[in-house]
Design an enzyme around this catalytic site. Structure first.
Site, mmCIF file in Angstrom:
data_model
loop_
_atom_site.group_PDB
_atom_site.id
_atom_site.type_symbol
_atom_site.label_atom_id
_atom_site.label_comp_id
_atom_site.label_asym_id
_atom_site.label_seq_id
_atom_site.Cartn_x
_atom_site.Cartn_y
_atom_site.Cartn_z
ATOM 1 N N ASP A 130 0.831 -1.207 0.000
ATOM 2 C CA ASP A 130 0.000 0.000 0.000
ATOM 3 C C ASP A 130 0.859 1.248 0.000
ATOM 4 O OD1 ASP A 130 -2.475 -1.576 2.007
ATOM 5 O OD2 ASP A 130 -2.741 -0.769 -0.015
ATOM 6 N N ASP B 145 -10.770 -4.689 -0.377
ATOM 7 C CA ASP B 145 -9.651 -4.214 0.434
ATOM 8 C C ASP B 145 -10.169 -3.250 1.494
ATOM 9 O OD1 ASP B 145 -6.703 -2.161 -0.346
ATOM 10 O OD2 ASP B 145 -7.394 -3.089 1.507
HETATM 11 C C1 DX5 Z 1 -6.601 1.385 3.125
HETATM 12 C C2 DX5 Z 1 -5.640 0.230 2.986
HETATM 13 C C3 DX5 Z 1 -6.099 -0.897 3.885
HETATM 14 C C4 DX5 Z 1 -5.155 -2.068 3.947
HETATM 15 C C5 DX5 Z 1 -5.825 -3.229 4.666
HETATM 16 O O1 DX5 Z 1 -6.128 2.475 2.448
HETATM 17 O O2 DX5 Z 1 -5.600 -0.191 1.628
HETATM 18 O O3 DX5 Z 1 -7.349 -1.326 3.423
HETATM 19 O O4 DX5 Z 1 -4.811 -2.437 2.690
HETATM 20 O O5 DX5 Z 1 -6.204 -2.789 5.914
HETATM 21 P P1 DX5 Z 1 -6.997 -3.699 6.947
HETATM 22 O O6 DX5 Z 1 -7.065 -5.101 6.389
HETATM 23 O O7 DX5 Z 1 -6.173 -3.623 8.201
HETATM 24 O O8 DX5 Z 1 -8.350 -3.086 7.069
#
Ligand code: DX5
Length: 236
Positions: free
Chosen positions: A48, A189
């Site tokens: 990310d 996601d």
């Molecule tokens: C948001 C990020 C998150 C990350 C995953 O900008 O892209 O979504 O990838 O986060 P979790 O799985 O901890 O919600």
């Protein structure tokens, strides 16, 4: 080494895939934690990238991807949560991305940017935020290898899953079918865990990005990954 400096293009893993997001990993032990997830079966990781402008947070960039590329042969999915993504497509491709996903909302020339990602030897992904209609992708579904339907507003891990986004998973697939296209894999996601993932799978998602529920939950990475896999395999 191919002409764009990439050593090889890895095939995108098929079927139901749990994709740990390294946003939630311990960066003092990143290589070890990725290896732990790989030992549990992970073969796709999301990286990310946040610029502090498109999203109100800063995360990681090219040096981390280069370091990770040197220690894993897993599929590396770079999620660019940045403004002007066109400025960074080639650097991230050269740094070892296998898939580059850009935000529909952040790309001034989306059709061109997606073609550029493929020209660089990477799979092309497009992401839409919870407030963005699936219909905004109608003109590019023929040029993407993946659609990311965000189930949180981008910028932070550990947020609550926005289930209202799930009809867009089904909508994107149906739009592709109606256009005579093979539906691209749809990725979700944000807030994905063994409780929310089954509903996303039922809506048609096949790639499940999991940060906190993979790297931070108390059972440990291996057990967390196995629980995530079990939660979606009923839809195989
Ligand atoms: C948001 C990020 C998150 C990350 C995953 O900008 O892209 O979504 O990838 O986060 P979790 O799985 O901890 O919600």
């Amino acid at each position: 080494m191919s002409e764009n400096g990439r050593s090889s293009s890895r095939a995108m893993p098929q079927g139901m895939v749990i994709a740990p997001s390294i946003l939630a990993a311990d960066y003092a032990r990143l290589g070890a934690e990725v290896a732990e997830a790989e030992a549990a079966g992970a073969e796709w990781f999301q990286v990310d990238v946040m610029d502090g402008h498109y999203v109100p947070n800063l995360s990681i960039g090219l040096p981390v991807l280069e370091s990770l590329r040197a220690v894993t042969d897993s599929f590396l999915d770079v999620h660019l949560m940045i403004d002007n993504p066109e400025m960074f497509l080639e650097p991230f491709a050269k740094a070892g991305a296998d898939l580059i996903t850009i935000h529909q909302e952040a790309s001034t020339h989306l059709h061109s940017d997606l073609h550029r990602i493929r020209e660089l030897g990477c799979y092309a992904g497009v992401a839409i935020n919870p407030g963005t209609p699936a219909e905004t992708l109608s003109e590019v579904l023929g040029y993407v290898d993946l659609v990311l339907v965000m189930t949180v507003n981008p910028g932070f891990g550990g947020q609550k899953f926005i289930s209202e986004a799930l009809p867009k998973v089904t909508k994107v697939r149906q739009m592709a079918i109606d256009a005579g296209l093979t539906p691209p894999p749809v990725q979700v996601d944000g807030g994905v865990d063994p409780t929310s993932a089954p509903a996303a799978a039922a809506a048609g998602a096949t790639v499940f990005v999991a940060g906190s529920s993979c790297f931070r939950w108390p059972a440990g990475i291996a057990a967390n990954f196995a629980a995530l896999e079990r939660s979606v395999m009923v839809h195989v």
